[in-house]
Design a protein around this motif. Structure first.
Motif, PDB file in Angstrom:
ATOM      1  N   VAL A 281       0.797  -1.232   0.000  1.00 50.65           N
ATOM      2  CA  VAL A 281       0.000   0.000   0.000  1.00 50.65           C
ATOM      3  C   VAL A 281       0.830   1.283   0.000  1.00 50.65           C
ATOM      4  N   VAL A 282       2.118   1.207   0.316  1.00 50.56           N
ATOM      5  CA  VAL A 282       2.890   2.427   0.582  1.00 50.56           C
ATOM      6  C   VAL A 282       2.950   3.375  -0.618  1.00 50.56           C
ATOM      7  N   LYS A 283       3.159   2.864  -1.815  1.00 45.36           N
ATOM      8  CA  LYS A 283       3.255   3.759  -2.978  1.00 45.36           C
ATOM      9  C   LYS A 283       1.905   4.380  -3.311  1.00 45.36           C
ATOM     10  N   ASN A 284       0.845   3.596  -3.163  1.00 44.62           N
ATOM     11  CA  ASN A 284      -0.498   4.127  -3.433  1.00 44.62           C
ATOM     12  C   ASN A 284      -0.873   5.245  -2.475  1.00 44.62           C
ATOM     13  N   ILE A 285      -0.339   5.177  -1.248  1.00 39.37           N
ATOM     14  CA  ILE A 285      -0.656   6.185  -0.238  1.00 39.37           C
ATOM     15  C   ILE A 285       0.216   7.434  -0.383  1.00 39.37           C
ATOM     16  N   LEU A 286       1.443   7.269  -0.841  1.00 37.24           N
ATOM     17  CA  LEU A 286       2.395   8.387  -0.844  1.00 37.24           C
ATOM     18  C   LEU A 286       2.555   9.092  -2.184  1.00 37.24           C
ATOM     19  N   ARG A 287       2.218   8.425  -3.299  1.00 36.34           N
ATOM     20  CA  ARG A 287       2.586   8.987  -4.614  1.00 36.34           C
ATOM     21  C   ARG A 287       1.913  10.321  -4.917  1.00 36.34           C
ATOM     22  N   HIS A 288       0.770  10.603  -4.291  1.00 34.96           N
ATOM     23  CA  HIS A 288       0.103  11.885  -4.547  1.00 34.96           C
ATOM     24  C   HIS A 288       0.338  12.882  -3.413  1.00 34.96           C
ATOM     25  N   ARG A 289       1.114  12.458  -2.409  1.00 32.36           N
ATOM     26  CA  ARG A 289       1.326  13.330  -1.253  1.00 32.36           C
ATOM     27  C   ARG A 289       2.740  13.878  -1.169  1.00 32.36           C
ATOM     28  N   ILE A 290       3.670  13.257  -1.853  1.00 33.26           N
ATOM     29  CA  ILE A 290       5.037  13.777  -1.910  1.00 33.26           C
ATOM     30  C   ILE A 290       5.129  14.721  -3.103  1.00 33.26           C
ATOM     31  N   ILE A 291       5.407  15.991  -2.835  1.00 29.69           N
ATOM     32  CA  ILE A 291       5.480  17.009  -3.889  1.00 29.69           C
ATOM     33  C   ILE A 291       6.945  17.225  -4.261  1.00 29.69           C
ATOM     34  N   LEU A 292       7.246  17.035  -5.539  1.00 30.48           N
ATOM     35  CA  LEU A 292       8.625  17.191  -6.001  1.00 30.48           C
ATOM     36  C   LEU A 292       8.926  18.645  -6.349  1.00 30.48           C
ATOM     37  N   THR A 293      10.206  18.987  -6.355  1.00 29.92           N
ATOM     38  CA  THR A 293      10.630  20.343  -6.738  1.00 29.92           C
ATOM     39  C   THR A 293      10.471  20.512  -8.250  1.00 29.92           C
ATOM     40  N   TYR A 294      10.481  21.772  -8.692  1.00 30.75           N
ATOM     41  CA  TYR A 294      10.382  22.049 -10.134  1.00 30.75           C
ATOM     42  C   TYR A 294      11.563  21.436 -10.880  1.00 30.75           C
ATOM     43  N   GLU A 295      12.727  21.477 -10.242  1.00 30.44           N
ATOM     44  CA  GLU A 295      13.920  20.903 -10.877  1.00 30.44           C
ATOM     45  C   GLU A 295      13.760  19.408 -11.097  1.00 30.44           C
ATOM     46  N   ALA A 296      13.191  18.729 -10.090  1.00 23.03           N
ATOM     47  CA  ALA A 296      12.989  17.279 -10.200  1.00 23.03           C
ATOM     48  C   ALA A 296      11.968  16.956 -11.288  1.00 23.03           C
ATOM     49  N   MET A 297      10.894  17.764 -11.352  1.00 19.84           N
ATOM     50  CA  MET A 297       9.877  17.541 -12.382  1.00 19.84           C
ATOM     51  C   MET A 297      10.442  17.817 -13.777  1.00 19.84           C
ATOM     52  N   ALA A 298      11.332  18.822 -13.862  1.00 22.65           N
ATOM     53  CA  ALA A 298      11.961  19.133 -15.153  1.00 22.65           C
ATOM     54  C   ALA A 298      12.836  17.972 -15.623  1.00 22.65           C
ATOM     55  N   LYS A 299      13.427  17.269 -14.674  1.00 26.14           N
ATOM     56  CA  LYS A 299      14.255  16.095 -14.998  1.00 26.14           C
ATOM     57  C   LYS A 299      13.406  14.836 -15.170  1.00 26.14           C
ATOM     58  N   GLU A 300      12.074  15.001 -15.041  1.00 27.31           N
ATOM     59  CA  GLU A 300      11.113  13.893 -15.187  1.00 27.31           C
ATOM     60  C   GLU A 300      11.379  12.770 -14.182  1.00 27.31           C
ATOM     61  N   ILE A 301      11.742  13.191 -12.964  1.00 27.92           N
ATOM     62  CA  ILE A 301      11.921  12.214 -11.884  1.00 27.92           C
ATOM     63  C   ILE A 301      10.545  11.737 -11.432  1.00 27.92           C
ATOM     64  N   ASN A 302      10.402  10.433 -11.253  1.00 21.78           N
ATOM     65  CA  ASN A 302       9.126   9.816 -10.904  1.00 21.78           C
ATOM     66  C   ASN A 302       8.976   9.724  -9.387  1.00 21.78           C
ATOM     67  N   VAL A 303       7.794  10.061  -8.869  1.00 21.15           N
ATOM     68  CA  VAL A 303       7.554   9.991  -7.418  1.00 21.15           C
ATOM     69  C   VAL A 303       7.723   8.563  -6.913  1.00 21.15           C
ATOM     70  N   ASP A 304       7.282   7.593  -7.689  1.00 21.06           N
ATOM     71  CA  ASP A 304       7.415   6.193  -7.273  1.00 21.06           C
ATOM     72  C   ASP A 304       8.879   5.811  -7.065  1.00 21.06           C
ATOM     73  N   ASP A 305       9.769   6.362  -7.914  1.00 20.62           N
ATOM     74  CA  ASP A 305      11.201   6.080  -7.763  1.00 20.62           C
ATOM     75  C   ASP A 305      11.741   6.696  -6.474  1.00 20.62           C
ATOM     76  N   VAL A 306      11.239   7.874  -6.117  1.00 22.91           N
ATOM     77  CA  VAL A 306      11.636   8.533  -4.866  1.00 22.91           C
ATOM     78  C   VAL A 306      11.201   7.681  -3.668  1.00 22.91           C
ATOM     79  N   ILE A 307       9.963   7.195  -3.713  1.00 20.35           N
ATOM     80  CA  ILE A 307       9.459   6.332  -2.625  1.00 20.35           C
ATOM     81  C   ILE A 307      10.305   5.067  -2.534  1.00 20.35           C
ATOM     82  N   GLN A 308      10.667   4.509  -3.687  1.00 22.32           N
ATOM     83  CA  GLN A 308      11.473   3.288  -3.700  1.00 22.32           C
ATOM     84  C   GLN A 308      12.827   3.515  -3.041  1.00 22.32           C
TER      85      GLN A 308
END
Length: 317
Positions: A281-308
């Motif tokens: 359940v951990v990724k389903n619970i966290l993937r919409h609650r962890i907000i990435l920086t603009y720099e991370a989004m520009a690099k197309e970093i995935n929230v699931d990878d951060v959780i992993q």
């Protein structure tokens, strides 16, 4: 009465109308057992609406669907105070939100003021229309869908709205074998009729049984560490995430995690929580609650990878 058998009966009934998509079905059941709302993200045609309908039929619950569009108004959802010409009095006309299962279809099609109409009811289980406040019948569950591939005419959900969803489920395509079965059944119109197998009383007993599921203190602390690592990655030796995470998970994530792991253990037929339940359940619970920086989004970093990365760093007890 064997509650696990009743739950299995429910799964069998849902499977009559939904081929595959086990994670989505299990997540909706966890939501029902813990009063948690669910956001389903996936391309059209993946049985999101069908699954919700099948669940409502098997449980004999009221089900309503709202198609979110740019011209939708908050009163179209919650209702409004209208003037009755016959009696010369104002009266309340309740909206479709007064139901058990509410499907908010393509929720990101409507602007923020419409999305915010759901905030009170999702948190407080009540609706305010004019000067009157109405309690919503239980169970009450919001299942919202959004299409990830179309950006034109779509609005990003506010963080306050996202945080009220227990899960964000990324719905994937079926396997080739499952798609073949779906196509055959759809062509021959051979989907079986969904029978009612549970009622509200049994659902309430299932909820109480979930609350009795045991979770060790070490696993509770493990959950707290995961959440805290999303806020303070440097404290856990995750320096590479300092410039990646803008905001970590909220306290609601911790509460939802405690509830969801118990429901997951119950769904798997256990009377105690194991690390497997947390992993489920951990990724389903966290993937919409962890907000990435603009720099991370520009690099197309995935929230699931951060959780992993967080999960790989924190030692499982």
């Amino acid at each position: 009465m064997n509650l696990h058998e009743k739950l299995n009966e429910l799964k069998v009934e849902i499977a009559k109308g939904v081929v595959g998509q086990e994670e989505m079905v299990n997540s909706i059941l966890i939501g029902l057992l813990t009063n948690g709302h669910i956001l389903l993200e996936g391309v059209p045609g993946l049985a999101k609406t069908t699954t919700v309908k099948c669940v409502s039929q098997a449980l004999s619950l009221n089900f309503k669907r709202i198609q979110f569009t740019p011209d939708l108004l908050p009163s179209d959802i919650i209702g409004a105070q209208i003037f009755d010409m016959k009696t010369n009095e104002f009266k309340i006309k309740k909206g479709p939100i007064f139901t058990n299962l509410l499907l908010a279809d393509e929720i990101n099609r409507a602007p923020a003021k419409v999305q915010s109409a759901l905030l009170e009811v999702m948190q407080e289980r009540q609706v305010t229309i004019a000067d009157d406040t109405f309690k919503i019948d239980t169970p009450f569950l919001v299942l919202a869908t959004q299409n990830p591939i179309e950006q034109e005419g779509a609005y990003t959900l506010p963080e306050a709205q996202l945080d009220r969803f227990m899960f964000k489920i990324v719905v994937s395509y079926n396997t080739k074998e499952q798609e073949y079965e779906i196509a055959k059944k759809a062509t021959m119109n051979s989907f079986e009729e969904i029978n009612k197998v549970l009622d509200k009383d049994i659902l309430e007993k299932l909820k109480q049984a979930v609350k009795q599921i045991h979770i060790d203190k070490e696993l509770e602390e493990y959950i707290i560490d995961i959440i805290d690592a999303s806020r303070n990655p440097k404290d856990y030796g995750l320096e590479e995430l300092v410039d990646t995470i803008h905001f970590g998970a909220s306290p609601r994530a911790t509460i939802d995690m405690f509830k969801a792991v118990k429901a997951s253990a119950f769904l798997r037929g256990n009377d105690f929580v194991s690390p497997i339940d947390i992993a489920l359940v951990v990724k389903n619970i966290l993937r919409h609650r962890i907000i990435l920086t603009y720099e991370a989004m520009a690099k197309e970093i995935n929230v699931d990878d951060v959780i992993q990365k967080i999960l790989e760093k924190i030692v499982i007890p």
